[in-house]
Scaffold this motif. Structure first.
Motif, PDB file in Angstrom:
ATOM      1  N   ILE A 347       0.861  -1.192   0.000  1.00  0.00           N
ATOM      2  CA  ILE A 347       0.000   0.000   0.000  1.00  0.00           C
ATOM      3  C   ILE A 347       0.897   1.242   0.000  1.00  0.00           C
ATOM      4  O   ILE A 347       1.776   1.386   0.853  1.00  0.00           O
ATOM      5  CB  ILE A 347      -0.936   0.025   1.226  1.00  0.00           C
ATOM      6  CG1 ILE A 347      -1.709  -1.297   1.331  1.00  0.00           C
ATOM      7  CG2 ILE A 347      -1.901   1.208   1.143  1.00  0.00           C
ATOM      8  CD1 ILE A 347      -2.545  -1.424   2.583  1.00  0.00           C
ATOM      9  N   ASP A 351      -1.714   6.664  -0.404  1.00  0.00           N
ATOM     10  CA  ASP A 351      -3.057   6.105  -0.180  1.00  0.00           C
ATOM     11  C   ASP A 351      -3.343   5.993   1.315  1.00  0.00           C
ATOM     12  O   ASP A 351      -4.479   6.226   1.750  1.00  0.00           O
ATOM     13  CB  ASP A 351      -3.174   4.735  -0.860  1.00  0.00           C
ATOM     14  CG  ASP A 351      -3.029   4.845  -2.374  1.00  0.00           C
ATOM     15  OD1 ASP A 351      -3.688   5.711  -2.961  1.00  0.00           O
ATOM     16  OD2 ASP A 351      -2.252   4.081  -2.961  1.00  0.00           O
ATOM     17  N   ILE A 355      -6.605   7.935   3.250  1.00  0.00           N
ATOM     18  CA  ILE A 355      -7.609   7.202   4.029  1.00  0.00           C
ATOM     19  C   ILE A 355      -7.582   7.655   5.498  1.00  0.00           C
ATOM     20  O   ILE A 355      -8.637   7.871   6.106  1.00  0.00           O
ATOM     21  CB  ILE A 355      -7.392   5.678   3.897  1.00  0.00           C
ATOM     22  CG1 ILE A 355      -7.643   5.275   2.431  1.00  0.00           C
ATOM     23  CG2 ILE A 355      -8.328   4.906   4.826  1.00  0.00           C
ATOM     24  CD1 ILE A 355      -7.249   3.870   2.089  1.00  0.00           C
ATOM     25  N   GLU A 408      -8.135  -2.721   5.420  1.00  0.00           N
ATOM     26  CA  GLU A 408      -9.462  -3.223   5.030  1.00  0.00           C
ATOM     27  C   GLU A 408      -9.822  -2.768   3.609  1.00  0.00           C
ATOM     28  O   GLU A 408     -10.264  -3.559   2.787  1.00  0.00           O
ATOM     29  CB  GLU A 408     -10.462  -2.653   6.034  1.00  0.00           C
ATOM     30  CG  GLU A 408     -11.820  -3.283   6.079  1.00  0.00           C
ATOM     31  CD  GLU A 408     -12.705  -2.463   7.018  1.00  0.00           C
ATOM     32  OE1 GLU A 408     -12.341  -2.315   8.203  1.00  0.00           O
ATOM     33  OE2 GLU A 408     -13.732  -1.939   6.542  1.00  0.00           O
ATOM     34  N   VAL A 409      -9.574  -1.468   3.314  1.00  0.00           N
ATOM     35  CA  VAL A 409      -9.891  -0.937   1.975  1.00  0.00           C
ATOM     36  C   VAL A 409      -9.080  -1.659   0.910  1.00  0.00           C
ATOM     37  O   VAL A 409      -9.582  -1.987  -0.158  1.00  0.00           O
ATOM     38  CB  VAL A 409      -9.630   0.583   1.912  1.00  0.00           C
ATOM     39  CG1 VAL A 409      -9.749   1.093   0.478  1.00  0.00           C
ATOM     40  CG2 VAL A 409     -10.585   1.339   2.827  1.00  0.00           C
ATOM     41  N   PHE A 410      -7.814  -1.910   1.221  1.00  0.00           N
ATOM     42  CA  PHE A 410      -6.941  -2.523   0.215  1.00  0.00           C
ATOM     43  C   PHE A 410      -6.878  -4.049   0.321  1.00  0.00           C
ATOM     44  O   PHE A 410      -6.143  -4.682  -0.404  1.00  0.00           O
ATOM     45  CB  PHE A 410      -5.530  -1.938   0.323  1.00  0.00           C
ATOM     46  CG  PHE A 410      -5.418  -0.599  -0.326  1.00  0.00           C
ATOM     47  CD1 PHE A 410      -5.026  -0.493  -1.655  1.00  0.00           C
ATOM     48  CD2 PHE A 410      -5.747   0.550   0.363  1.00  0.00           C
ATOM     49  CE1 PHE A 410      -4.953   0.730  -2.277  1.00  0.00           C
ATOM     50  CE2 PHE A 410      -5.669   1.780  -0.244  1.00  0.00           C
ATOM     51  CZ  PHE A 410      -5.276   1.874  -1.560  1.00  0.00           C
ATOM     52  N   GLY A 411      -7.643  -4.602   1.289  1.00  0.00           N
ATOM     53  CA  GLY A 411      -7.536  -6.027   1.598  1.00  0.00           C
ATOM     54  C   GLY A 411      -7.879  -6.971   0.481  1.00  0.00           C
ATOM     55  O   GLY A 411      -8.165  -6.691  -0.607  1.00  0.00           O
TER      56      GLY A 411
ATOM     57  N   ARG B   5     -15.021   5.005  -0.846  1.00  0.00           N
ATOM     58  CA  ARG B   5     -15.271   3.981  -1.879  1.00  0.00           C
ATOM     59  C   ARG B   5     -15.436   4.615  -3.254  1.00  0.00           C
ATOM     60  O   ARG B   5     -15.266   3.959  -4.272  1.00  0.00           O
ATOM     61  CB  ARG B   5     -16.510   3.161  -1.521  1.00  0.00           C
ATOM     62  CG  ARG B   5     -16.309   2.315  -0.290  1.00  0.00           C
ATOM     63  CD  ARG B   5     -15.490   1.056  -0.612  1.00  0.00           C
ATOM     64  NE  ARG B   5     -15.109   0.354   0.595  1.00  0.00           N
ATOM     65  CZ  ARG B   5     -14.196  -0.602   0.662  1.00  0.00           C
ATOM     66  NH1 ARG B   5     -13.553  -0.966  -0.437  1.00  0.00           N
ATOM     67  NH2 ARG B   5     -13.908  -1.189   1.786  1.00  0.00           N
ATOM     68  N   TYR B   8     -11.592   4.935  -4.090  1.00  0.00           N
ATOM     69  CA  TYR B   8     -10.954   3.623  -4.282  1.00  0.00           C
ATOM     70  C   TYR B   8     -11.978   2.600  -4.757  1.00  0.00           C
ATOM     71  O   TYR B   8     -12.356   1.699  -4.019  1.00  0.00           O
ATOM     72  CB  TYR B   8     -10.290   3.174  -2.982  1.00  0.00           C
ATOM     73  CG  TYR B   8      -9.133   4.046  -2.573  1.00  0.00           C
ATOM     74  CD1 TYR B   8      -7.931   4.009  -3.281  1.00  0.00           C
ATOM     75  CD2 TYR B   8      -9.234   4.908  -1.493  1.00  0.00           C
ATOM     76  CE1 TYR B   8      -6.856   4.812  -2.909  1.00  0.00           C
ATOM     77  CE2 TYR B   8      -8.161   5.718  -1.121  1.00  0.00           C
ATOM     78  CZ  TYR B   8      -6.987   5.657  -1.830  1.00  0.00           C
ATOM     79  OH  TYR B   8      -5.927   6.450  -1.465  1.00  0.00           O
ATOM     80  N   ARG B 125      -4.966  14.727  -5.065  1.00  0.00           N
ATOM     81  CA  ARG B 125      -4.711  13.468  -5.765  1.00  0.00           C
ATOM     82  C   ARG B 125      -4.833  13.577  -7.281  1.00  0.00           C
ATOM     83  O   ARG B 125      -4.630  12.609  -7.996  1.00  0.00           O
ATOM     84  CB  ARG B 125      -5.662  12.372  -5.259  1.00  0.00           C
ATOM     85  CG  ARG B 125      -5.618  12.158  -3.746  1.00  0.00           C
ATOM     86  CD  ARG B 125      -4.212  11.884  -3.230  1.00  0.00           C
ATOM     87  NE  ARG B 125      -3.625  10.665  -3.728  1.00  0.00           N
ATOM     88  CZ  ARG B 125      -3.772   9.467  -3.157  1.00  0.00           C
ATOM     89  NH1 ARG B 125      -4.473   9.347  -2.059  1.00  0.00           N
ATOM     90  NH2 ARG B 125      -3.193   8.401  -3.669  1.00  0.00           N
TER      91      ARG B 125
END
Lengths: 411, 151
Positions: A347, A351, A355, A408-411, B5, B8, B125
């Motif tokens: 990651i 990023d 987050i 969790e988001v990238f899991g 969300r 991403y 970003r």
């Protein structure tokens, strides 16, 4: 043994910082970007307001009451700085815009006088760009060589190698007291002793040291020590260069202009005495007021207490993040201050930063103005949480929860 | 508050984990290097352009999820396009991520690239999302003398 909590009354101290009580995206702000800039307590903000609402005038030349008040306050600020770093004399304290300008002043004035073709300047792998580039510019101009002292994988200087690099052509040593990207506390006292035994002068970049520990320039015996107001709870745009009077008196001016002269004719200008020789133009007077208030504030708490509290908090944070899968701490020196730099497997730090921001947690991500150091570790960037005395264990817990959300988001 | 969300999206995470056309093109006749000094992201874009048409495209580099996914999806969208079409696509993509055009309005021709519409809520970003595209444009224009910087 006292627990970290007992050293300082952090909940009371936090109330002095109006900015800390705000919410970001509906979440309580967790400010962990103190190595970039620290927040300002109310006394600092009020001191600057006092200048603009009561004393606003130019200093060092006015004959009226406002100018006399402002001049006295600005010069009192210089004395406060002198005492804060235990400099022998107030005239050895030069006000600059920040650490970057302090280093540029020494490189541009002292460096130009003492560095010639074939000479060497010694820095280290963990320097901030501001302690690399001014020396590179000087080396290019003079045909001198920039030497770089290596570090180990923990982010500590290899002192045996360091000593070998102090050669017959070394004219200046420049080194960070505390690394902004790793948190390593360098053995600057030992470095000064090694360099001085070979008659080499030493500049210490103290930007990341002064907010976290008591600094005594006489004890360090360094030739120059420079730091920024805004990283020690004072305003941006004001900083300090301490230099030994014996050097400052011989150094040529860095900038020309008003305030730095004794007399001017078109044929010849006589320069003012130090420190004014290096303070051309109207300075950031309100910044001086703010910096003095920041020093008063820190003195009232006590730098020893701050250091002790932060040490406990950094240990807590290090343990807390160590359980996160895929997390690697970058910079594991035995002696550290204030900084927790890390990567998460797979990651990108950018990023992570986005987050965490959504959780109200402010950290820094990127190369931290230390690209050569990132190259040394073979990484493009890190995520960095950096502490101040107003941070709490609860905030560290928030950080850990935030990092679990990232995974969790990238899991 | 913007929804994470939105930024991403699954498609973006998929391209980040398995970037497409992630290779140096041996047959490339144009190339450029892009660099984002803000975060240290780097990307190399390789093109095989024949008779004004992008026949093949590849990329390499390191970056965040947004910049990697953007580069990956860019390679898929410009393959087979003429140089002019590819540049025009960048213009529309740029308008999408900077919020100059509503996602719906910019959609014609953007196809899957509309998943990047969430970037408009994260101004810092935008450079991540456009780095590969800036580099593509430099490669198309034969500007390979020095790296393209987003700053």
């Amino acid at each position: 043994m006292k627990t970290a909590r007992e050293v300082l009354d952090v909940p009371a101290l936090r109330k002095d910082f109006p900015i800390l009580s705000q919410k970001v995206y509906g979440k309580r702000l967790v400010y962990l970007d103190n190595a970039a800039t620290s927040q300002k307590p109310r006394p600092v903000i009020e001191a600057m307001e006092r200048f603009y609402t009561q004393d606003c005038s130019n200093i060092h030349r006015g004959v009226h009451a406002l100018s006399e008040r402002a001049t006295r306050a600005y010069e009192d600020a210089r004395i406060k700085v002198q005492q804060f770093v235990n400099a022998p004399e107030a005239r050895e304290i030069i006000f600059v815009r920040g650490t970057t300008e302090g280093i540029n002043l020494v490189a541009g004035s002292f460096g130009r006088e003492h560095v010639g073709a074939g000479d060497e300047i010694l820095i280290s792998e963990m320097e901030h760009h501001s302690n690399i580039v001014p020396w590179q510019i000087l080396c290019e101009e003079k045909g001198a060589r920039l030497r770089v002292a290596p570090i180990n994988d923990r982010g500590e200087l290899l002192m045996e190698e360091y000593e070998k690099l102090l050669g017959p052509r070394t004219r200046i040593v420049a080194v960070a007291h505390v690394s902004n990207a790793l948190g390593t506390v360098n053995p600057v006292r030992e470095i000064v002793a090694l360099a001085h035994s070979r008659n080499i002068p030493v500049l210490i970049d103290g930007a990341q040291a002064v907010p976290h520990r008591k600094v005594d320039v006489q004890d360090l015996d360094c030739d120059f020590f420079t730091f920024s107001g805004h990283k020690m709870f004072g305003p941006t745009g004001v900083g300090v260069l301490y230099g030994k009077a014996q050097h400052l008196e011989k150094m040529p001016p860095y900038q020309g202009g008003g305030d730095m002269i004794s007399s001017v004719t078109f044929e010849k200008t006589t320069y003012n005495k130090i420190p004014y020789k290096f303070e051309a133009g109207t300075p950031y007077i309100a910044g001086g007021y703010g910096l003095a208030a920041a020093i008063d504030y820190l003195d009232a708490i006590g730098m020893e207490a701050i250091g002790e509290y932060e040490h406990g908090l950094l240990e807590y944070a290090t343990r807390a993040v160590s359980g996160i899968p895929g997390l690697e701490i970058i910079g594991t020196a035995k002696e550290k201050a204030g900084v927790l730099s890390f990567t998460l497997d797979g990651i990108h730090p950018h990023d992570i930063g986005t987050i965490l921001d959504q959780e109200g947690i402010a950290i820094r991500t990127g190369h931290h103005c230390a690209q050569p150091l990132m190259d040394r570790f073979g990484i493009p960037a890190t995520a960095r949480a950096s502490l101040a005395f107003y941070n709490t264990k609860e905030e560290i817990d928030q950080l850990v929860l935030g990092l679990r959300k990232v995974i969790e988001v990238f899991g | 508050m913007p929804d994470l969300r939105e930024l991403y999206q699954e498609v973006i995470l998929d391209h980040q984990k398995r970037p497409r056309n992630f290779r140096r093109l041996e047959e490339a006749n144009r190339a450029a290097e892009g660099y984002n000094p803000l975060c240290g992201d780097r990307v190399n874009v390789y093109l095989d352009v024949q008779d004004g048409v992008v026949r093949n495209v590849g990329f390499q580099g390191s970056g965040c999820a947004i910049s990697t996914a953007s580069a990956s999806m860019m390679t898929e969208s410009v393959k087979g396009k003429t140089e002019a079409e590819a540049k025009a696509l960048f213009e529309r993509f740029h308008d999408l991520v900077t919020g100059k055009s509503a996602p719906g309005a910019a959609a014609p021709g953007l196809g899957k690239l509309t998943v990047f519409s969430g970037v408009r809520d994260y101004p810092v970003r935008v450079k991540c999302a456009t780095l590969a595209w800036h580099t593509l444009r430099a490669a198309l224009e034969g500007n390979d003398k020095e790296p393209v910087a987003t700053e």
